[in-house]
Design a protein around this motif. Structure first.
Motif, PDB file in Angstrom:
ATOM      1  N   ILE A 106      88.148  -1.964 -83.669  1.00  0.00           N
ATOM      2  CA  ILE A 106      86.798  -2.357 -83.240  1.00  0.00           C
ATOM      3  C   ILE A 106      85.875  -2.492 -84.456  1.00  0.00           C
ATOM      4  N   SER A 107      85.364  -3.707 -84.614  1.00  0.00           N
ATOM      5  CA  SER A 107      84.442  -4.120 -85.695  1.00  0.00           C
ATOM      6  C   SER A 107      84.395  -3.239 -86.936  1.00  0.00           C
ATOM      7  N   PHE A 155      84.443  -0.440 -71.590  1.00  0.00           N
ATOM      8  CA  PHE A 155      85.596  -0.685 -72.473  1.00  0.00           C
ATOM      9  C   PHE A 155      85.729  -2.176 -72.752  1.00  0.00           C
ATOM     10  N   ASN A 191      79.062   0.902 -82.751  1.00  0.00           N
ATOM     11  CA  ASN A 191      79.057  -0.037 -83.877  1.00  0.00           C
ATOM     12  C   ASN A 191      80.357  -0.035 -84.671  1.00  0.00           C
ATOM     13  N   GLY A 192      81.468   0.200 -84.004  1.00  0.00           N
ATOM     14  CA  GLY A 192      82.776   0.087 -84.643  1.00  0.00           C
ATOM     15  C   GLY A 192      83.205   1.342 -85.394  1.00  0.00           C
ATOM     16  N   CYS A 193      84.443   1.303 -85.871  1.00  0.00           N
ATOM     17  CA  CYS A 193      85.036   2.458 -86.568  1.00  0.00           C
ATOM     18  C   CYS A 193      84.561   2.448 -88.023  1.00  0.00           C
ATOM     19  N   ALA A 242      83.380  -4.248 -73.009  1.00  0.00           N
ATOM     20  CA  ALA A 242      82.363  -4.594 -74.006  1.00  0.00           C
ATOM     21  C   ALA A 242      82.869  -4.331 -75.431  1.00  0.00           C
ATOM     22  N   LYS A 243      83.897  -3.515 -75.566  1.00  0.00           N
ATOM     23  CA  LYS A 243      84.483  -3.229 -76.888  1.00  0.00           C
ATOM     24  C   LYS A 243      85.792  -3.982 -77.084  1.00  0.00           C
ATOM     25  N   CYS A 256      84.329   4.865 -83.051  1.00  0.00           N
ATOM     26  CA  CYS A 256      84.678   3.451 -82.806  1.00  0.00           C
ATOM     27  C   CYS A 256      83.807   2.785 -81.750  1.00  0.00           C
ATOM     28  N   PHE A 257      83.364   3.537 -80.743  1.00  0.00           N
ATOM     29  CA  PHE A 257      82.571   2.928 -79.669  1.00  0.00           C
ATOM     30  C   PHE A 257      81.113   2.685 -80.058  1.00  0.00           C
ATOM     31  N   MET A 287      91.811   0.190 -80.368  1.00  0.00           N
ATOM     32  CA  MET A 287      90.504   0.840 -80.516  1.00  0.00           C
ATOM     33  C   MET A 287      90.136   0.948 -81.993  1.00  0.00           C
ATOM     34  N   ASN A 304      76.533   3.406 -75.580  1.00  0.00           N
ATOM     35  CA  ASN A 304      77.877   2.819 -75.614  1.00  0.00           C
ATOM     36  C   ASN A 304      79.012   3.763 -75.272  1.00  0.00           C
TER      37      ASN A 304
END
Ligand code: HEM
Ligand SMILES: [Ca+2]
Ligand SMILES: [Ca+2]
Length: 296
Positions: free
Chosen positions: A278-279, A152, A47-49, A154-155, A44-45, A275, A137
């Motif tokens: 995330i994107s 965090f 470019n997203g999950c 930033a996410k 997840c951290f 979490m 990241n």
């Protein structure tokens, strides 16, 4: 837009297909629950999950598995493969690897005695991965409290989420290389605890780098609030752990969690859902991989 009912018609037995595979992996090795939870975080951290962490390197492709925070450290990929095989048998071509990570993380926490929550689903899998994003990241164990808060943030995660999610270190193991400096050179650590960790982690770098110690000295295979009790007693294993209780802005939240397991559980579950948001890739972005290790 993720939803808890995303697969209710396309794969109605998804959750009951995944859980026993996670259960048997944890029965074989309790640490595996920790390893699966961490894979979801490291996905997840970056470019997203989107399952990016699961892609293998090839001669023409460099992914995230050999990024610094993952190399020689991230594990559980074989269990993800087992889950994917079971899921493909039940519902071919329907369920993403990114969603499998989200469910496996949830099941792991619950099986080890922690809270549970309804997992939102509908993520699709990335066709790419980024070693540099993984290096940049994912927070390092040398991070200061300020670093942790900003990484965090930033996410899209708050300081409160960061402290709750750090409670994941109530399970699992860390290598000597990640805690050597903290146990030899720092002062915000209980001295007898530091000594006992030094005993299996030689001072000289490169010696015993991969020797393991539990992140939670009390209950390394139980998902409870003892991580926070350790921090209050200056028995955090990583520099970054002890930063959460080192006379700074997060001390009060650590104290609360150390005395209220229920508050930790509910804040942790809420932060895991955040979490997991995330994107994600949704709709027709990305793909549903057939094999979690490679793009279709
Ligand atoms: C707050 C910033 C964080 C830092 C600096 C950090 C750092 C680390 C480090 C250095 C290790 C040991 C890796 C090794 O030596 O191989 C580790 C392990 C672990 N981390 Fe974190 N982590 C953080 C947050 C999180 C979060 C948010 C989660 C999950 C939501 C998590 C879950 C885990 C778990 C479960 C392990 C043990 C894995 C195993 O035994 O295989 N960590 N972490
Ligand atoms: Ca990712
Ligand atoms: Ca524990």
């Amino acid at each position: 837009q993720l939803s808890t009912s995303f697969y209710s018609s396309s794969c109605p037995n998804l959750l009951s297909t995944i859980k026993p595979v996670v259960q048997s992996a944890i029965s074989a090795e309790k640490r595996m629950g920790a390893s699966l939870l961490r894979l979801f975080f490291h996905d997840c951290f970056v470019n997203g999950c989107d399952g990016s962490i699961l892609l293998d390197d090839t001669s023409s492709f460099t992914g995230e598995k050999n990024a610094l925070p993952n190399k020689g450290s991230a594990r559980g990929f074989d269990v993800v493969d087992k889950i994917k095989t079971a899921v493909e048998k039940a519902c071919p071509g329907v369920v993403s690897c990114a969603d499998i990570l989200a469910v496996a993380a949830r099941d792991s926490v619950a099986i080890l005695g922690g809270p549970t929550w309804n997992v939102k689903l509908g993520r699709r899998d990335a066709r790419t991965a980024s070693q540099s994003a993984a290096n940049n990241n994912i927070p390092a164990p040398t991070s200061s409290l300020g670093n942790l808060i900003s990484m965090f943030s930033a996410k899209g995660l708050s300081t409160k989420d960061m402290v709750a999610l750090s409670g994941s270190h109530t399970i699992g193991q860390a290598r000597c290389t990640t805690f050597r400096a903290h146990v030899y050179n720092e002062t915000n650590i209980d001295s007898s605890f530091a000594k006992s960790r030094q005993s299996n982690c030689p001072r000289t770098s490169r010696q015993g780098d991969n020797n393991l110690a539990p992140l939670d000295l009390q209950t390394p295979t139980a998902f409870d609030n003892s991580y926070f009790k350790n921090l209050v007693n200056k028995k955090g294993l990583l520099h970054s752990d002890q930063e959460l209780f080192n006379s700074g802005s997060t001390d009060s939240q650590v104290t609360t969690y150390s005395t209220s397991a229920g508050t930790f559980s509910s804040d942790f579950a809420a932060a895991m859902i955040k979490m997991g948001d995330i994107s994600p890739l949704t709709g027709s972005s990305g793909e549903v991989r057939k094999n979690c290790r490679k793009t279709n």
